[in-house]
Enzyme design. Structure first.
Site, short mmCIF file in Angstrom:
data_model
loop_
_atom_site.label_atom_id
_atom_site.label_comp_id
_atom_site.label_asym_id
_atom_site.label_seq_id
_atom_site.Cartn_x
_atom_site.Cartn_y
_atom_site.Cartn_z
N HIS A 72 -7.02 -1.67 12.40
CA HIS A 72 -7.76 -0.49 12.84
C HIS A 72 -9.26 -0.77 12.84
CE1 HIS A 72 -4.57 2.87 12.08
NE2 HIS A 72 -4.05 1.82 12.68
N TYR A 201 -9.21 11.95 9.14
CA TYR A 201 -9.59 12.63 7.90
C TYR A 201 -10.10 14.02 8.29
CZ TYR A 201 -9.35 8.21 5.31
OH TYR A 201 -8.92 7.05 4.71
N PRO A 293 -7.90 8.98 -3.90
CA PRO A 293 -7.41 8.15 -2.79
C PRO A 293 -8.18 8.27 -1.48
CG PRO A 293 -5.94 10.01 -3.17
CD PRO A 293 -6.95 10.04 -4.25
N LYS A 297 -9.33 3.05 -1.77
CA LYS A 297 -9.95 1.89 -2.42
C LYS A 297 -9.12 1.31 -3.57
CE LYS A 297 -13.47 1.58 0.13
NZ LYS A 297 -13.13 0.71 1.24
N TYR A 385 -16.25 1.89 3.96
CA TYR A 385 -14.83 1.99 4.27
C TYR A 385 -14.20 0.60 4.49
CZ TYR A 385 -10.58 4.26 5.92
OH TYR A 385 -9.28 4.71 6.04
#
Ligand code: APR
Ligand code: PHB
Length: 394
Positions: A72, A201, A293, A297, A385
């Site tokens: 991704h 998200y 979460p 990570k 990220y």
């Protein structure tokens, strides 16, 4: 029994450490209190940073991950009913993440361990650690009604948040930092195609949601729920209805629902124990730290602890140097606090905090607006990220 490194816990941290030590010719035994099936039954996040991918390759278990994992280059942030893509790949100069379930990583590590004929003692009872303040640490456990003892050079505490290693450290030798969030994540795994080809998200006034995936035909979704909710009270229909309400119109149209294969509620916690070394015992992974979460990570941090720890042991045996061992804790904690900060921040940004009142929502909206409309804001999210480099600022 005698071994060089006694590893407590056969989760991803313990198994990966075992594999890296095996590659380096260092003998290790793993002692795990659950069965292998139980360990594989736990469903956790599934986003791997490049540093973690490289490490799994180094451990020689990356083949299936490269075949089945999904690369991704971005993800969506949905707020005020609109979606905005964070183009991680562009913003970080070409970095991506791999979506591949932690369960699969664990399975690959277990298979490799079994194929190499390495010792893992499952269903070990009353595991205890002794003498780690001396040069002769020992691990004791019960199995089939008998007490066994392992003599070793080092103990690796890879036994998760509720493990025995951190709990065995004398009072006052460890500092613990903790924050418990006032909500949990209700997760559903279903054999349905994902609503979107990347992750979404969602910040909604009804609460956070996350649309994730395991493959082109398997989805993983989460909803922020009150900690008082019971998973039995959430029917599949109730879950899908609530998810629909938190999505945008496009998501609602595309969402394919189906029976849940797994459904559970997980609490959210930020936690760090300092230091991570106590004489000849070292903590790694969830035994030393927990992140909420949001941002996935947990496994990535565990993997870098294990990278540093295996390196320190290899250096000790090959070069008779204690340099790696001596710097292990400090090196890990630097990276851990960076990831703790990001996970806490991303959680605070994306979840609904009714206790903060209407101004809380307005401030979140303003910050989200800033992030998606500012190159600098978006890059800051993207670079965290995809994961920080292995050694930054050292
Ligand atoms: N004796 C032996 N084994 C134990 C003991 C004990 N007293 N206590 C716990 N264990 C085992 C658990 O049964 C578990 O299998 O240690 C293992 C720890 O595994 P995890 O909790 O998965 O922790 P870790 O391997 O560090 O993995 C980190 O897990 O929670 C996620 O987000 C986190 O992805 C990260 C990963
Ligand atoms: C998951 O797929 O389980 C997942 C993905 C991203 C997260 C958390 C969990 O931030």
């Amino acid at each position: 029994m005698r071994t060089q490194v006694a590893i407590i816990g056969a989760g991803p941290s313990g198994l990966l450490l075992g594999q890296l030590l095996h590659k380096a010719g260092i003998d290790a035994v793993i002692v795990e209190r659950q069965s292998g099936d139980y360990v594989l039954g736990r469903i956790r996040a599934g986003v791997l940073e490049q540093v973690c991918i490289d490490l799994l390759d180094e451990a020689g278990i990356g083949q299936r991950m490269h075949q089945e994992g999904l690369v991704h280059g971005g993800f969506d942030m949905l707020f005020k009913g609109e979606r905005h893509r964070i183009d991680m790949n562009r913003l970080t100069g070409g970095k991506n993440v791999m979506v591949y379930g932690q369960t699969e990583v664990t399975r690959d590590l277990m298979d490799a361990r079994q194929a190499a004929g390495l010792t893992t003692i499952y269903e070990a009872g009353k595991v205890s650690v002794h003498g780690f303040d001396t040069n002769k640490p020992r691990v004791r456990y019960e199995k089939d009604g008998q007490t066994h003892e392992i003599e070793c050079d080092f103990i690796a505490g890879c036994d998760g948040f509720h493990g025995v290693c951190r709990a065995s450290v004398p009072d006052g030798a460890v500092s613990e930092y903790e924050k418990i969030y006032p909500f949990g994540w209700l997760g559903v795994l279903s054999e349905t195609p994902p609503v979107h080809h990347e992750l979404i998200y969602v910040n909604s006034t009804r609460g956070f949601a996350l649309c994730s995936q395991r493959s082109a035909t398997r989805s993983r979704y989460y909803l922020q729920v009150p900690l008082t909710d019971k998973v039995e009270a959430w029917s599949d229909d109730a879950f899908w209805n609530e998810l629909r309400l938190r999505l945008d119109a496009g998501g609602r149209d595309k969402l394919v629902t189906g029976p849940s294969i797994e459904k559970s509620i997980a609490p959210l916690r930020s936690f760090v124990a300092e230091p991570m070394r106590f004489g000849r015992m070292f903590l790694a992974g969830d035994a030393a730290h927990i992140v909420p979460p949001t941002g996935a990570k947990g496994l990535n941090l565990a993997a870098t602890d294990v990278k540093y720890l295996s390196g320190a042991f290899i250096e000790f045996y090959a070069e008779k140097s204690e340099a790696g061992i001596d710097t292990y804790s400090e090196r890990c904690l630097k990276r851990i606090w960076r990831a703790e900060r990001f996970s806490w921040w991303f959680t605070s940004l994306m979840h609904h905090f009714p206790e903060n009142g209407p101004i809380g929502q307005k401030l979140q909206d303003a910050e989200l607006d800033y992030i998606v409309h500012s190159e600098t804001g978006a890059r800051s999210v993207a670079e965290n990220y995809v994961g920080l480099p292995l050694d930054f600022g050292t």
